[in-house]
Scaffold this motif. Structure first.
Motif, PDB file in Angstrom:
ATOM      1  N   ALA A  11       0.842  -1.206   0.000  1.00  0.00           N
ATOM      2  CA  ALA A  11       0.000   0.000   0.000  1.00  0.00           C
ATOM      3  C   ALA A  11       0.873   1.252   0.000  1.00  0.00           C
ATOM      4  N   LEU A  12       1.952   1.218   0.774  1.00  0.00           N
ATOM      5  CA  LEU A  12       2.836   2.395   0.822  1.00  0.00           C
ATOM      6  C   LEU A  12       3.383   2.717  -0.565  1.00  0.00           C
ATOM      7  N   HIS A  13       3.819   1.654  -1.255  1.00  0.00           N
ATOM      8  CA  HIS A  13       4.464   1.915  -2.539  1.00  0.00           C
ATOM      9  C   HIS A  13       3.461   2.160  -3.657  1.00  0.00           C
ATOM     10  N   ALA A  14       2.172   1.950  -3.352  1.00  0.00           N
ATOM     11  CA  ALA A  14       1.144   2.289  -4.348  1.00  0.00           C
ATOM     12  C   ALA A  14       0.626   3.720  -4.148  1.00  0.00           C
ATOM     13  N   LEU A  15       1.133   4.421  -3.141  1.00  0.00           N
ATOM     14  CA  LEU A  15       0.632   5.792  -2.896  1.00  0.00           C
ATOM     15  C   LEU A  15       0.943   6.684  -4.092  1.00  0.00           C
ATOM     16  N   PRO A  16      -0.011   7.550  -4.469  1.00  0.00           N
ATOM     17  CA  PRO A  16       0.250   8.437  -5.616  1.00  0.00           C
ATOM     18  C   PRO A  16       1.240   9.537  -5.241  1.00  0.00           C
ATOM     19  N   GLU A  17       1.915  10.084  -6.239  1.00  0.00           N
ATOM     20  CA  GLU A  17       2.731  11.273  -5.991  1.00  0.00           C
ATOM     21  C   GLU A  17       1.835  12.476  -6.168  1.00  0.00           C
ATOM     22  N   GLU A  18       1.949  13.448  -5.283  1.00  0.00           N
ATOM     23  CA  GLU A  18       1.116  14.640  -5.393  1.00  0.00           C
ATOM     24  C   GLU A  18       1.779  15.638  -6.337  1.00  0.00           C
ATOM     25  N   ASN A  19       1.024  16.175  -7.258  1.00  0.00           N
ATOM     26  CA  ASN A  19       1.509  17.221  -8.170  1.00  0.00           C
ATOM     27  C   ASN A  19       2.872  16.894  -8.772  1.00  0.00           C
ATOM     28  N   GLY A  20       3.008  15.671  -9.233  1.00  0.00           N
ATOM     29  CA  GLY A  20       4.256  15.293  -9.893  1.00  0.00           C
ATOM     30  C   GLY A  20       5.427  15.105  -8.960  1.00  0.00           C
ATOM     31  N   GLY A  21       5.192  15.222  -7.659  1.00  0.00           N
ATOM     32  CA  GLY A  21       6.240  14.900  -6.682  1.00  0.00           C
ATOM     33  C   GLY A  21       7.182  16.040  -6.378  1.00  0.00           C
ATOM     34  N   GLY A  22       6.981  17.233  -6.963  1.00  0.00           N
ATOM     35  CA  GLY A  22       7.956  18.308  -6.758  1.00  0.00           C
ATOM     36  C   GLY A  22       7.696  19.188  -5.543  1.00  0.00           C
ATOM     37  N   GLU A  23       6.588  18.921  -4.821  1.00  0.00           N
ATOM     38  CA  GLU A  23       6.218  19.841  -3.734  1.00  0.00           C
ATOM     39  C   GLU A  23       7.072  19.672  -2.490  1.00  0.00           C
ATOM     40  N   ASP A  24       7.235  20.767  -1.743  1.00  0.00           N
ATOM     41  CA  ASP A  24       7.948  20.670  -0.470  1.00  0.00           C
ATOM     42  C   ASP A  24       6.921  20.386   0.625  1.00  0.00           C
ATOM     43  N   HIS A  25       7.029  19.200   1.226  1.00  0.00           N
ATOM     44  CA  HIS A  25       6.070  18.822   2.271  1.00  0.00           C
ATOM     45  C   HIS A  25       6.631  19.034   3.661  1.00  0.00           C
ATOM     46  N   SER A  26       7.744  19.755   3.753  1.00  0.00           N
ATOM     47  CA  SER A  26       8.311  19.975   5.085  1.00  0.00           C
ATOM     48  C   SER A  26       7.250  20.560   5.991  1.00  0.00           C
ATOM     49  N   ALA A  27       7.341  20.220   7.242  1.00  0.00           N
ATOM     50  CA  ALA A  27       6.363  20.734   8.193  1.00  0.00           C
ATOM     51  C   ALA A  27       6.493  22.248   8.299  1.00  0.00           C
ATOM     52  N   LEU A  28       5.395  22.897   8.696  1.00  0.00           N
ATOM     53  CA  LEU A  28       5.453  24.333   8.939  1.00  0.00           C
ATOM     54  C   LEU A  28       6.380  24.564  10.131  1.00  0.00           C
ATOM     55  N   LYS A  29       7.171  25.613  10.059  1.00  0.00           N
ATOM     56  CA  LYS A  29       8.106  25.853  11.158  1.00  0.00           C
ATOM     57  C   LYS A  29       7.305  26.317  12.391  1.00  0.00           C
ATOM     58  N   VAL A  30       7.566  25.661  13.506  1.00  0.00           N
ATOM     59  CA  VAL A  30       6.811  25.989  14.725  1.00  0.00           C
ATOM     60  C   VAL A  30       7.345  27.292  15.298  1.00  0.00           C
ATOM     61  N   PRO A  31       6.488  28.336  15.420  1.00  0.00           N
ATOM     62  CA  PRO A  31       6.975  29.608  15.953  1.00  0.00           C
ATOM     63  C   PRO A  31       7.213  29.527  17.455  1.00  0.00           C
TER      64      PRO A  31
END
Ligand SMILES: Cc1ncc(COP(=O)(O)O)c(C=O)c1O
Length: 489
Positions: free
Chosen positions: A385-405
């Motif tokens: 299932a993990l390896h069947a996950l789709p890539e979002e928007n072609g895979g180029g997005e930065d999914h880093s977490a928002l920096k905690v203020p």
């Protein structure tokens, strides 16, 4: 604290006693009102099975709680103390939250300020309100990419205790939600050198010490009070938990405090089912090393196959680079999905909707699966299932977490803020106001604002970003985050 009974971890004295009563031919004319009569309460019986009603045994039953000493619950708690290496253990029926409430009640008897890890669970903040303790914070290291907190170093704890010479105790969390383990031996030494006990919230480490490949538990490293959510990975039923007293220099002082405090945070109708589940979980952990080994093998295999495939990264592979992490719980499988072109939140949704796989937590960048000690989920199904996950928007997005203020300035104690007159204001109007509630962005749920702290513009932007990414803000007036409860001016 001592006992003369032989230690035999193949016994479950409380579970056996309550089962004997539940299965016995009794006319039960006492609470609970269903009286263990499935035929008269068909809805409950249909939902849960006859046996749950029969075993729903309340306290103060002859032969269960009323017996010659040591009673079955005393014997069960002694066995648990032996299994975890505690001087004494108490069974709890309101979760690790209750253990934290109780531990903080004890700290209040030792002083007025608690040195607390900032990534504390909300139950500790609630306990500060209830007990009327002030807090001084020690900050954990934060993985900015994953948006998660690890632990604290001995040096940071030492600095926090130097700055708060009136501290009653230090309260730290290890392991973290993601499984990173702090150096409890060094932290306990620092706390003791500063003349205070070390309370460890080991909610996520009830299974530690029960297999050579698992990290040692906090008691064996010198912690004085250990709060355990036994139900998390330890295998008891949801909401059952334990508080353990360490055998160190504070044992004599703390023991009567726990006994006294327990009455204030424990129901007078503790569930026999939950208590029995703790007795059984202890028996299973103490006698089930081979089963725990299977669980570790399952987790290792998932990690190995994910590494071999190469799309995702095992997030915990570099936890040891953080200065406050000395070990990692192998039963937590933390996967950096962002490395494979999909956010953790989205990956979790797809796993639920398309594969019927429900993970423990998802952040912007990662998912975490927990494998309970003794459990063995289907590795093929997870890995495929993990390896069947789709890539979002072609895979180029930065999914880093928002920096905690950083948190805003603290203007009053959590208790003062909590009990002040409050008003609800819109999000923009909340900037510069003193929060009356704890606000925590989920995932991952680290309190960003505590009662008494000022809500800053940066925090508001962070909360907006959190909801835009599918998360929510616990403590906001509603899920859409239309406003916050602040101290009235
Ligand atoms: C660090 C920590 N402590 C305590 C708790 C509370 O435990 P429980 O849910 O058993 O009340 C949690 C719950 O997630 C937790 O993460």
């Amino acid at each position: 604290m001592s006992s003369t009974e032989p230690i035999d971890h193949d016994r479950a004295p409380y579970a056996d006693a309550m089962r004997a009563y539940g299965e016995g031919d009794w006319v039960r004319v006492h609470v609970p009102g269903h009286m263990g009569e499935p035929k008269r309460h068909p809805l409950l019986a249909e939902w849960f099975g006859d046996r749950v009603l029969e075993l729903d045994v309340p306290p103060l039953i002859e032969g269960v709680d009323i017996t010659p000493d040591p009673t079955p619950i005393t014997q069960a708690q002694r066995l648990a103390a032996d299994a975890w290496g505690a001087a004494r253990t108490w069974f709890l029926t309101n979760g690790g939250s209750q253990a934290n409430h109780l531990a903080v009640m004890c700290a209040r008897q030792l002083g007025r300020t608690l040195v607390v890890q900032r990534s504390v669970h909300s139950s500790v903040v609630d306990a500060l309100v209830l007990a009327g303790l002030s807090s001084a914070f020690v900050h954990p290291s934060v993985d900015d990419h994953l948006g998660i907190a690890h632990g604290v170093t001995a040096a940071d704890l030492s600095a926090a205790l130097d700055a708060n010479p009136d501290a009653a105790a230090a309260h730290l969390i290890t392991p973290s939600y993601f499984g990173s383990v702090s150096d409890v031996a060094a932290l306990a030494e620092v706390a003791h050198d500063h003349g205070v006990p070390l309370i460890v919230d080991e909610a996520w480490g009830a299974h530690f010490g029960f297999h050579p490949a698992l990290p040692a538990n906090a008691l064996s490293k010198g912690a004085d009070l250990v709060c355990s959510s036994t139900h998390k990975l330890g295998g008891s039923l949801t909401q059952s938990a334990m508080l353990h007293l360490g055998a160190g220099p504070y044992a004599k002082q703390l023991e009567p405090m726990v006994v006294r405090g327990l009455h204030t945070v424990q129901s007078t109708s503790t569930s026999g089912i939950l208590l029995a589940s703790l007795d059984l979980a202890r028996r299973q952990l103490a006698t089930g090393q081979a089963r725990i080994g299977d669980s570790i093998a399952v987790a290792d295999e998932i990690r190995a196959r994910v590494r071999a495939h190469g799309r995702f990264r095992i997030a915990s592979d570099d936890f040891l680079q953080f200065p406050d992490v000395i070990a990692v719980d192998p039963l937590r499988v933390a996967i950096d999905t962002s490395a494979g072109g999909i956010s953790g939140v989205r990956a979790s949704k797809v796993l639920i909707n398309e594969h019927r796989i429900h993970v423990e937590v998802a952040t912007g960048a990662a998912i975490v699966m927990v494998i309970g000690a003794g459990s063995a989920p289907d590795v093929d199904r997870i890995v495929n299932a993990l390896h069947a996950l789709p890539e979002e928007n072609g895979g180029g997005e930065d999914h880093s977490a928002l920096k905690v203020p950083p948190p805003g300035e603290s203007r009053m104690t959590v208790r003062q803020a909590f009990f002040s007159p409050v008003e609800v204001v819109g999000v923009d109007a909340a900037v510069g106001r003193v929060s009356a509630d704890t606000l925590a962005a989920y995932p991952p749920g680290i309190p960003n604002v505590l009662p008494g702290e000022v809500i800053t513009a940066e925090l508001i932007d962070f909360f907006r970003g959190t909801t835009a990414h599918g998360g929510y803000v616990r403590g906001a007036v509603d899920r859409a985050v239309t406003g916050f409860r602040v101290v009235a001016e």
